[in-house]
Motif scaffolding. Structure first.
Motif, PDB file in Angstrom:
ATOM      1  N   ARG A 116       0.820  -1.211   0.000  1.00 33.52           N
ATOM      2  CA  ARG A 116       0.000   0.000   0.000  1.00 33.52           C
ATOM      3  C   ARG A 116       0.856   1.264   0.000  1.00 33.52           C
ATOM      4  NH1 ARG A 116      -4.494   0.875   4.637  1.00 33.52           N
ATOM      5  NH2 ARG A 116      -5.414  -0.987   3.652  1.00 33.52           N
ATOM      6  N   GLU A 152       1.007   3.043  -3.315  1.00 28.48           N
ATOM      7  CA  GLU A 152      -0.244   3.240  -4.036  1.00 28.48           C
ATOM      8  C   GLU A 152      -0.212   4.446  -4.975  1.00 28.48           C
ATOM      9  OE1 GLU A 152      -3.516   3.724  -1.353  1.00 28.48           O
ATOM     10  OE2 GLU A 152      -2.513   5.210  -0.088  1.00 28.48           O
ATOM     11  N   HIS A 153       0.402   5.546  -4.564  1.00 27.87           N
ATOM     12  CA  HIS A 153       0.444   6.733  -5.423  1.00 27.87           C
ATOM     13  C   HIS A 153       1.388   6.535  -6.602  1.00 27.87           C
ATOM     14  CE1 HIS A 153      -2.017   8.695  -2.506  1.00 27.87           C
ATOM     15  NE2 HIS A 153      -1.075   8.732  -1.581  1.00 27.87           N
ATOM     16  N   TRP A 154       2.565   5.969  -6.329  1.00 26.21           N
ATOM     17  CA  TRP A 154       3.520   5.691  -7.398  1.00 26.21           C
ATOM     18  C   TRP A 154       2.905   4.736  -8.428  1.00 26.21           C
ATOM     19  CZ3 TRP A 154       9.340   6.077  -6.939  1.00 26.21           C
ATOM     20  CH2 TRP A 154       9.728   6.958  -5.914  1.00 26.21           C
ATOM     21  N   ALA A 155       2.257   3.685  -7.940  1.00 25.41           N
ATOM     22  CA  ALA A 155       1.683   2.682  -8.839  1.00 25.41           C
ATOM     23  C   ALA A 155       0.615   3.298  -9.737  1.00 25.41           C
ATOM     24  CB  ALA A 155       1.105   1.526  -8.026  1.00 25.41           C
ATOM     25  N   GLU A 156      -0.239   4.113  -9.142  1.00 26.59           N
ATOM     26  CA  GLU A 156      -1.291   4.759  -9.930  1.00 26.59           C
ATOM     27  C   GLU A 156      -0.685   5.678 -10.990  1.00 26.59           C
ATOM     28  OE1 GLU A 156      -5.214   7.650  -9.280  1.00 26.59           O
ATOM     29  OE2 GLU A 156      -3.921   7.124  -7.580  1.00 26.59           O
ATOM     30  N   ARG A 157       0.361   6.409 -10.625  1.00 27.20           N
ATOM     31  CA  ARG A 157       0.990   7.325 -11.579  1.00 27.20           C
ATOM     32  C   ARG A 157       1.629   6.555 -12.745  1.00 27.20           C
ATOM     33  NH1 ARG A 157       2.017  12.618 -10.894  1.00 27.20           N
ATOM     34  NH2 ARG A 157       3.716  13.670 -12.030  1.00 27.20           N
ATOM     35  N   TYR A 158       2.313   5.476 -12.434  1.00 34.60           N
ATOM     36  CA  TYR A 158       2.961   4.692 -13.481  1.00 34.60           C
ATOM     37  C   TYR A 158       1.933   3.989 -14.375  1.00 34.60           C
ATOM     38  CZ  TYR A 158       7.414   5.385 -10.985  1.00 34.60           C
ATOM     39  OH  TYR A 158       8.531   5.931 -10.398  1.00 34.60           O
ATOM     40  N   ARG A 159       0.860   3.521 -13.781  1.00 34.15           N
ATOM     41  CA  ARG A 159      -0.197   2.899 -14.603  1.00 34.15           C
ATOM     42  C   ARG A 159      -0.822   3.901 -15.546  1.00 34.15           C
ATOM     43  NH1 ARG A 159      -1.846  -0.050  -9.306  1.00 34.15           N
ATOM     44  NH2 ARG A 159      -0.763  -2.052  -9.556  1.00 34.15           N
ATOM     45  N   SER A 160      -0.934   5.151 -15.088  1.00 30.31           N
ATOM     46  CA  SER A 160      -1.505   6.188 -15.957  1.00 30.31           C
ATOM     47  C   SER A 160      -0.610   6.476 -17.151  1.00 30.31           C
ATOM     48  CB  SER A 160      -1.745   7.473 -15.158  1.00 30.31           C
ATOM     49  OG  SER A 160      -0.511   8.147 -14.876  1.00 30.31           O
ATOM     50  N   GLU A 197       5.832  13.059  -6.265  1.00 24.22           N
ATOM     51  CA  GLU A 197       5.724  12.986  -7.721  1.00 24.22           C
ATOM     52  C   GLU A 197       7.068  13.243  -8.415  1.00 24.22           C
ATOM     53  OE1 GLU A 197       1.736  14.565  -6.119  1.00 24.22           O
ATOM     54  OE2 GLU A 197       3.874  14.883  -5.750  1.00 24.22           O
TER      55      GLU A 197
END
Length: 281
Positions: free
Chosen positions: A25, A28-36, A252
């Motif tokens: 967890r 979570e922010h890094w993962a979301e950014r990379y998925r985007s 970020e």
């Protein structure tokens, strides 16, 4: 949108490895950014830690059997099952595991975010000792956590106590004592699990990221770790005004720098490999 259609590296997957006192967890922010950005992002837990933070805090017994070799073997097995070598990023102990995984020949590029050091790095700052003391001072306990004051000092010292408490509630779990002991005392172990071959020329490129105000892994520790490598490319980057926590405000900038570096160096490595003649030709 597929990862392959937007991924500039050819290594369409990023594996994020969490650190001690954390779970997936924390990414979570890094993962979301990379998925985007179109990447396939995997955030596998240390074995036995696949449950949510709240469940692990309620029952930390899965931590009792964890050690460094078990954890690294687990990640190596997962990574070798992928279609192509991924970018590997690890925070804290996850950064130490990243070093070991690259040394074992897996990964297209690696990034250690405030990475735990390996055998041969002799720095042991007072702030590291203080941060680790709540667990190391009870060596016969199988696991242990950090209270609000301890967490604030170790993970979020640039933030207010209130901000730190919110991060702790969201992300913190107990840590396995054996893993911390193997890291802290690696230099006193003949066959330390936290060790690599600094001269391994087959290792993928690695970036060491340090944070100016990190109490657990102060910048000089990460820098000295990077300098141990005689086989390149290895680079070091320090970000000012940041604590140990990977999700502290301003994350970020760190996430983007890490990905840009890893993508560029994974591409360079694959280009060189593609240009080498095959054995027997």
């Amino acid at each position: 949108m597929s990862a392959a259609s937007t991924d500039p590296t050819g290594a369409g997957t990023i594996v994020l490895i969490h650190g001690l006192w954390m779970t997936p967890r924390s990414w979570e922010h890094w993962a979301e950014r990379y998925r985007s950005k179109g990447y396939n992002v995997l955030t596998p837990a240390w074995p036995g830690m696949e449950v949510e933070v709240e469940a692990l805090n309620a029952d930390p017994s899965p931590l009792e059997s964890l050690d460094v070799e078990t954890i690294v073997d687990h990640y190596e097995s997962l990574i070798r099952e992928l279609d192509s070598p991924p970018i590997i990023m690890g925070h804290s102990f996850g950064g130490g595991f990243t070093q070991i995984l690259l040394d074992r020949g897996v990964g297209a590029a690696g990034v250690g975010v405030a990475p735990a050091s390996v055998k041969g790095v002799y720095d042991l700052p007072l702030s590291t000792i203080r941060s680790s003391a709540p667990l190391l001072s009870h060596p016969f306990r199988k696991y242990g956590g950090l209270n609000e004051k301890q967490f604030h000092y170790a993970f979020a010292n640039t933030l207010s106590q209130e901000e730190s408490d919110a991060i702790r509630e969201r992300y913190a779990v107990p840590g396995p004592t054996e893993v911390l002991k193997e890291g802290a005392f690696a230099n006193f172990m003949r066959h330390a699990a936290m060790s690599v071959n600094f001269e391994n020329e087959d290792r993928a490129p690695m970036l060491f990221v340090a944070f100016e105000n990190d109490h657990i892994i102060p910048p000089k520790v990460a820098r000295h770790n990077a300098e141990k490598y005689t086989a390149k490319p290895v680079e070091f980057k320090e970000f000012p005004g940041r604590p140990h926590c990977p999700g502290a405000p301003g994350w970020e900038e760190v996430a983007d720098y890490a990905l840009d570096w890893a993508a560029a160096n994974a591409t360079a490595r694959q280009t060189v490999s593609a240009g080498q003649p095959q054995e027997g030709t």
